[in-house]
Design a protein around this motif. Sequence first.
Motif, PDB file in Angstrom:
ATOM      1  N   PRO A 209      34.281  26.812  11.252  1.00  0.00           N
ATOM      2  CA  PRO A 209      33.609  27.457  12.391  1.00  0.00           C
ATOM      3  C   PRO A 209      33.188  26.489  13.497  1.00  0.00           C
ATOM      4  O   PRO A 209      33.244  26.828  14.679  1.00  0.00           O
ATOM      5  N   GLU A 210      32.792  25.273  13.132  1.00  0.00           N
ATOM      6  CA  GLU A 210      32.405  24.281  14.145  1.00  0.00           C
ATOM      7  C   GLU A 210      33.632  23.819  14.932  1.00  0.00           C
ATOM      8  O   GLU A 210      33.556  23.623  16.145  1.00  0.00           O
ATOM      9  N   VAL A 211      34.741  23.626  14.262  1.00  0.00           N
ATOM     10  CA  VAL A 211      35.987  23.224  14.924  1.00  0.00           C
ATOM     11  C   VAL A 211      36.428  24.346  15.864  1.00  0.00           C
ATOM     12  O   VAL A 211      36.809  24.100  17.009  1.00  0.00           O
TER      13      VAL A 211
ATOM     14  N   ALA B 237      34.555  26.698  17.288  1.00  0.00           N
ATOM     15  CA  ALA B 237      33.631  26.775  18.426  1.00  0.00           C
ATOM     16  C   ALA B 237      33.924  25.666  19.437  1.00  0.00           C
ATOM     17  O   ALA B 237      33.898  25.910  20.652  1.00  0.00           O
ATOM     18  N   ASP B 238      34.201  24.463  18.955  1.00  0.00           N
ATOM     19  CA  ASP B 238      34.517  23.350  19.844  1.00  0.00           C
ATOM     20  C   ASP B 238      35.814  23.607  20.613  1.00  0.00           C
ATOM     21  O   ASP B 238      35.876  23.395  21.831  1.00  0.00           O
ATOM     22  N   LEU B 239      36.852  24.071  19.915  1.00  0.00           N
ATOM     23  CA  LEU B 239      38.131  24.374  20.571  1.00  0.00           C
ATOM     24  C   LEU B 239      37.958  25.431  21.661  1.00  0.00           C
ATOM     25  O   LEU B 239      38.454  25.271  22.779  1.00  0.00           O
ATOM     26  N   VAL B 240      37.257  26.502  21.325  1.00  0.00           N
ATOM     27  CA  VAL B 240      37.067  27.600  22.279  1.00  0.00           C
ATOM     28  C   VAL B 240      36.250  27.132  23.480  1.00  0.00           C
ATOM     29  O   VAL B 240      36.571  27.477  24.627  1.00  0.00           O
ATOM     30  N   ALA B 241      35.219  26.333  23.264  1.00  0.00           N
ATOM     31  CA  ALA B 241      34.400  25.816  24.370  1.00  0.00           C
ATOM     32  C   ALA B 241      35.214  24.900  25.281  1.00  0.00           C
ATOM     33  O   ALA B 241      35.127  24.986  26.518  1.00  0.00           O
ATOM     34  N   ARG B 242      36.030  24.024  24.692  1.00  0.00           N
ATOM     35  CA  ARG B 242      36.866  23.135  25.504  1.00  0.00           C
ATOM     36  C   ARG B 242      37.933  23.906  26.256  1.00  0.00           C
ATOM     37  O   ARG B 242      38.240  23.600  27.412  1.00  0.00           O
ATOM     38  N   GLU B 243      38.491  24.940  25.630  1.00  0.00           N
ATOM     39  CA  GLU B 243      39.486  25.791  26.285  1.00  0.00           C
ATOM     40  C   GLU B 243      38.880  26.479  27.512  1.00  0.00           C
ATOM     41  O   GLU B 243      39.473  26.513  28.584  1.00  0.00           O
TER      42      GLU B 243
END
Length: 98
Positions: free
Chosen positions: A17-19, A21-27
């Motif tokens: 879930p942390e990975v 969330a990070d991917l979606v935020a950077r996208e």
Amino acid sequence: MLFAVRMDVDLPRDLDPEVRADLVAREKAYCHDLQKAGTWVHIWRCVGQYANLSVFDVEDNEELHQILWNLPLFPYMTIDVTPLAQHPSDLAADDAGV
């Protein structure tokens, strides 16, 4: 050059879930930067799917290629690219004298 780009996202269900969330935020940040620059002209959600249909205004194929490859979610996407050209029946073309 204008391109219509459909992006279908398929994130693994077991992705941390942390990975995720990070991917979606950077996208989202990358997408916003390209929109502010006028490169990512439109983005629409495909209803009921984890997908979007977007329009990009870029110099050439290579620029679009680089943009797409740098999407944080790229490894999890299926992408379909369609080059676009002005249609002679478009009212905007008549207004521009095309």
